[in-house]
Structure formats: C-alpha cells, structure tokens
Enzyme design. Structure first.
Site, PDB file in Angstrom:
ATOM      1  N   ARG A  91       0.712  -1.487   0.035  1.00  0.00           N
ATOM      2  CA  ARG A  91       0.327  -0.232  -0.103  1.00  0.00           C
ATOM      3  C   ARG A  91       1.157   1.253   0.254  1.00  0.00           C
ATOM      4  NH1 ARG A  91      -5.048   2.288   2.792  1.00  0.00           N
ATOM      5  NH2 ARG A  91      -4.600   4.247   1.635  1.00  0.00           N
ATOM      6  N   ARG A 100      -6.113   0.754  -5.117  1.00  0.00           N
ATOM      7  CA  ARG A 100      -5.327   0.830  -3.397  1.00  0.00           C
ATOM      8  C   ARG A 100      -5.825  -0.838  -3.358  1.00  0.00           C
ATOM      9  NH1 ARG A 100      -8.581   3.799   1.142  1.00  0.00           N
ATOM     10  NH2 ARG A 100      -8.228   5.278  -0.667  1.00  0.00           N
ATOM     11  N   ASP A 103      -6.452  -1.494   1.690  1.00  0.00           N
ATOM     12  CA  ASP A 103      -7.071  -0.717   2.386  1.00  0.00           C
ATOM     13  C   ASP A 103      -7.696  -1.601   4.049  1.00  0.00           C
ATOM     14  OD1 ASP A 103      -7.859   2.252   3.355  1.00  0.00           O
ATOM     15  OD2 ASP A 103      -9.312   1.525   3.336  1.00  0.00           O
ATOM     16  N   ASP A 105      -9.519  -0.730   6.931  1.00  0.00           N
ATOM     17  CA  ASP A 105      -9.755   0.405   8.276  1.00  0.00           C
ATOM     18  C   ASP A 105     -10.668  -0.338  10.259  1.00  0.00           C
ATOM     19  OD1 ASP A 105      -9.533   2.289   6.839  1.00  0.00           O
ATOM     20  OD2 ASP A 105     -11.213   2.243   5.829  1.00  0.00           O
TER      21      ASP A 105
END
Length: 174
Positions: A91, A100, A103, A105
């Site tokens: 990344r 990307r 990712d 989160d």
C-alpha cells in the site's frame, strides 16, 4: 488463540478490508489470514466478499469484506498493526480515496468512542458506506453503533446499496 472466557480483557473489534488493484480477491483473503495471525488477535468471523462501486476518483470496482476479532491490543496499537499490514501488501498512500492494493480500517472497538488526531472510533464514515455496512451487517447485524444507537442491520437498510454485489465463490465454505 484468545478465548473470551479465558481472557475477559479481550475486546471485540470490527475491521473492514478492501482492494481494487491486483488480484483483489486473493489480497483480501490473504489480509484476513495475516490479521488472524497477529499475536493478541483472534478471528471470530469473517464476511463473504462483496464487489462494490468505488467512492472517489474514477477507478476499478472494489472487493470488500469485514471481519470480527477478539483482541488484547489497545485500539491505537491495533490500528498501527493494520497500517503495517497494508504496507506489507504494498500500500502506498498517494491520493485520498484513490485505488489501492489494500485498505484496512478499524471500524469498531467494543463500544468505545475515540477521537484523536490518529484514530476515530467508531469509524467516522462507516455509517455512510454501503461497502462497509453490507459485509459488517452480515456478520454483526445486532452490533449497536455507539453514536447513532442503531444496529448494523438498521444502518445497512437505510443506505443506498445499488453498487453492492455479493460474490459467491465456488468451493468456499463461507
């Protein structure tokens, strides 16, 4: 392995995963495995994969998923681990909401609300994102989001889901 009954200090956390560059299905699957191998983290459940329309500049569709873990790591440490895993997968942060390889989160950490320069919990935009709410509601429909006091299923049902498509993989046990 963490057992919630043996380690009462373990906290349930929700993590979102997404990729739209490279072999996104393999990347998301490998990232789930990498997170599950982190010391102090135990995989509880993971969602199916979802193909979703991108948010932001023109780019390929995403492959998204969510996972639930028990963790002994504090939320800022867990976030740091997720960022390290993103880097291990190549990344590079160039453009906000851009394409990307991976990712990750941190969406929820128990019912904790955190607002620091580096971490906001619950994730501030998760309530607006069908690509998060569909996989999260699949595995945690009754988890109450601590700001709105609505369940993940209620939040999912209130959002435009036109860009979300469940991926059924042959030979997958789910």
């Amino acid at each position: 392995m963490i057992d919630e009954f043996e380690l009462p200090n373990a906290v349930r956390a929700a993590i979102a995963l997404g990729s739209n560059l490279g072999d996104s299905i393999a990347i998301v699957e490998s990232a789930i495995e990498a997170i599950a191998r982190v010391p102090g983290v135990q995989l509880i459940e993971r969602s199916h994969l979802y193909k979703t329309a991108p948010v932001g500049p023109p780019q390929p569709d995403y492959i998204n998923a969510c996972m639930l873990v028990y963790t002994l790591l504090p939320p800022d440490t867990l976030l740091s681990v997720l960022l390290e895993i993103e880097q291990q997968f190549g990344r590079v942060r160039r453009e906000r909401w851009g394409a990307r390889l991976l990712d990750l989160d941190l969406l929820l950490y128990g019912n904790r609300m955190v607002n620091t320069p580096t971490l906001q919990l619950p994730h501030p935009r998760m309530r607006d994102r069908a690509f998060v709410l569909w996989p999260l509601a699949e595995i945690a429909p009754d988890w109450v989001e601590p700001v709105t006091l609505k369940t993940m299923a209620e939040l999912r049902d209130q959002i435009d889901s036109s860009g979300v498509q469940l991926i059924i993989m042959l030979g997958s046990s789910g």
